[in-house]
Motif scaffolding. Structure first.
Motif, PDB file in Angstrom:
ATOM      1  N   VAL A 145       0.819  -1.213   0.000  1.00  0.00           N
ATOM      2  CA  VAL A 145       0.000   0.000   0.000  1.00  0.00           C
ATOM      3  C   VAL A 145       0.853   1.264   0.000  1.00  0.00           C
ATOM      4  O   VAL A 145       0.521   2.250  -0.676  1.00  0.00           O
ATOM      5  N   SER A 146       1.962   1.244   0.727  1.00  0.00           N
ATOM      6  CA  SER A 146       2.749   2.472   0.875  1.00  0.00           C
ATOM      7  C   SER A 146       3.834   2.637  -0.166  1.00  0.00           C
ATOM      8  O   SER A 146       4.235   3.771  -0.475  1.00  0.00           O
ATOM      9  N   ASP A 147       4.325   1.550  -0.737  1.00  0.00           N
ATOM     10  CA  ASP A 147       5.456   1.634  -1.657  1.00  0.00           C
ATOM     11  C   ASP A 147       5.065   1.324  -3.097  1.00  0.00           C
ATOM     12  O   ASP A 147       5.274   2.123  -4.002  1.00  0.00           O
ATOM     13  N   ALA A 148       4.473   0.161  -3.318  1.00  0.00           N
ATOM     14  CA  ALA A 148       4.214  -0.286  -4.685  1.00  0.00           C
ATOM     15  C   ALA A 148       3.065   0.474  -5.349  1.00  0.00           C
ATOM     16  O   ALA A 148       3.183   0.944  -6.488  1.00  0.00           O
ATOM     17  N   LEU A 149       1.936   0.592  -4.657  1.00  0.00           N
ATOM     18  CA  LEU A 149       0.762   1.202  -5.284  1.00  0.00           C
ATOM     19  C   LEU A 149       0.956   2.673  -5.638  1.00  0.00           C
ATOM     20  O   LEU A 149       0.523   3.110  -6.713  1.00  0.00           O
ATOM     21  N   PRO A 150       1.586   3.490  -4.774  1.00  0.00           N
ATOM     22  CA  PRO A 150       1.827   4.881  -5.184  1.00  0.00           C
ATOM     23  C   PRO A 150       2.686   4.993  -6.441  1.00  0.00           C
ATOM     24  O   PRO A 150       2.442   5.860  -7.289  1.00  0.00           O
ATOM     25  N   ARG A 151       3.679   4.111  -6.578  1.00  0.00           N
ATOM     26  CA  ARG A 151       4.516   4.141  -7.783  1.00  0.00           C
ATOM     27  C   ARG A 151       3.678   3.860  -9.019  1.00  0.00           C
ATOM     28  O   ARG A 151       3.760   4.575 -10.028  1.00  0.00           O
ATOM     29  N   VAL A 152       2.875   2.803  -8.946  1.00  0.00           N
ATOM     30  CA  VAL A 152       2.072   2.423 -10.103  1.00  0.00           C
ATOM     31  C   VAL A 152       1.077   3.523 -10.455  1.00  0.00           C
ATOM     32  O   VAL A 152       0.923   3.901 -11.628  1.00  0.00           O
TER      33      VAL A 152
END
Length: 435
Positions: A145-152
């Protein structure tokens, strides 16, 4: 049954987090090549390579040994590790990111501003990533939730903007937003401070100083593992597009494979002393098997995937794919031995392995790239990684033999004590040690 399902979901999140994070640059690739062609992709590839190298330095090797430190710490200790890591890495990134932006702008022939922004954004995004903390805490969902999704999400916006006619600069600008969103979400999900305390900031230079040995190894490793595209841009510019078209997807796949060592970090870090040797051996075997399967899949699937990723603008020959697959396998073995060294408290030994690999890899990369183009550069990296894995393996074997010798000596002393009626606990007291 219910417990098995819960463990399966937990493991699935460990896989999903790096998988989603690795998808972020993949989503942008078609937009980059459709907007700016092979020249634009080459500029972005160089920027990602330079930024990736800078990220390795700015990250201070935190994910190498502090993940297991989080696994062992209590709630207060974890909070202190979070603040210390955030402060130290952001201080380092504030110096490294501008330097990488300048290097990328100087190396590329076109799209210099976009390359500078992408390189700097890559450094900051990697340095501020909270993934290390949540992996150590055994919370892969929070990492997702904090690392992968914001990037995408943000790179999807960049891809849409480029498809609509915006230039490559928008890619770099949105990369600069990713770390802000990522740390903010991490603070909410993990109930952590979004900004490090003043004490943590003041302590950052001292912390960086304690990381000198590991940092030196990480910095050296960037020369032969993260900068081949930049080196090729100098010695064989025509080979950059093909090399990067094969190398970048492989490294994204390698990042997905990181789900395995991520799960093993907590398992190794929490191991009792009597179990540690067995778990180290299992970790190496698992990484080797995973690397073998991934290498085979890479060779079989890339001829189908590449035309979609690169809009048919870059051709990938079979010898290049086989060479990159071999590199993927050797990197997986090296990752397993590195995990073992960290588990045994020998993380600083990795620097010796990296130094040996760099001494072989850098001249081999220049020579291989100049004479063999993309394939020559990849084979140089295979050689370098092989040397590094061999050195790590030698240190690991020595460490394991030392642990076995200590266990045998301890067992012998305990046996002798029992034979003479001496309490075994006396062997471990101050008097029992012969003082």
């Amino acid at each position: 049954m219910r417990r098995a399902a819960a463990q399966a979901r937990h493991l699935g999140l460990f896989v999903l987090a790096p998988l989603v994070a690795s998808l972020a640059p993949v989503l942008v690739m078609p937009a980059v090549t459709a907007t700016a062609g092979a020249a634009g992709w080459a500029a972005v590839a160089v920027a990602l390579a330079v930024g990736g190298a800078g990220h390795v330095v700015a990250e201070l090797g935190w994910s190498l040994d502090q993940v297991q430190a989080v696994a062992r710490a209590d709630a207060e200790g974890r909070r202190e590790l979070w603040e210390a890591g955030l402060a130290a890495k952001l201080v380092a990134a504030s110096v490294v990111a501008p330097a990488c932006g300048l290097v990328a702008a100087l190396v590329v022939g076109e799209h210099a501003l976009a390359a500078a922004l992408v390189a700097g954004g890559t450094v900051l995004t990697g340095a501020a990533s909270p993934a290390w903390f949540f992996i150590g805490a055994g919370r892969p969902g929070a990492s997702l939730v904090s690392d992968a999704l914001p990037r995408v999400a943000l790179l999807l916006v960049a891809a849409a903007a480029m498809t609509a006619g915006a230039g490559l600069v928008v890619y770099g600008l949105l990369l600069l937003v990713v770390p802000v969103v990522s740390v903010t979400v991490a603070s909410l999900v993990g109930r952590l401070p979004a900004l490090p305390s003043l004490h943590a900031v003041r302590s950052a230079p001292r912390i960086v100083g304690t990381r000198v040995t590991i940092l030196r190894g990480r910095a050296i490793s960037t020369v032969y593992t993260m900068l081949p595209a930049a080196v090729l841009g100098l010695v064989s510019p025509a080979a950059v597009a093909a090399f990067s078209a094969a190398d970048r997807p492989m490294r994204m796949g390698f990042a997905v494979l990181g789900a395995l060592p991520a799960r093993l970090q907590n398992w190794l870090g929490s191991a009792p002393a009597s179990e540690r040797t067995r778990r180290v051996v299992v970790a190496i075997l698992l990484n080797t098997v995973a690397g073998t399967v991934a290498a085979a899949c890479f060779v079989l699937l890339m001829p189908v995937v590449a035309p979609v990723l690169f809009s048919g603008t870059v051709a990938l020959e079979t010898p290049l794919l086989v060479a990159v697959a071999a590199l993927l396998l050797v990197m997986s073995v090296s990752r397993g031995t590195a995990l073992g060294l960290v588990s045994l408290g020998e993380a600083e030994r990795i620097t010796a392995a990296v130094t040996a690999a760099a001494l072989v890899g850098l001249p081999a990369l220049v020579l291989g790239g100049a004479t063999g183009g993309a394939v020559g550069a990849v084979l140089a990296l295979v050689l370098a990684e092989g040397v590094g894995a061999a050195v790590q393996g030698a240190h690991l074997r020595r460490a394991l033999q030392g642990r076995a010798r200590v266990r045998l000596e301890t067992a012998a002393r305990q046996g002798a004590a029992r034979a003479h009626g001496v309490p075994v606990t006396a062997l471990f007291s101050h008097r029992g040690m012969g003082s």
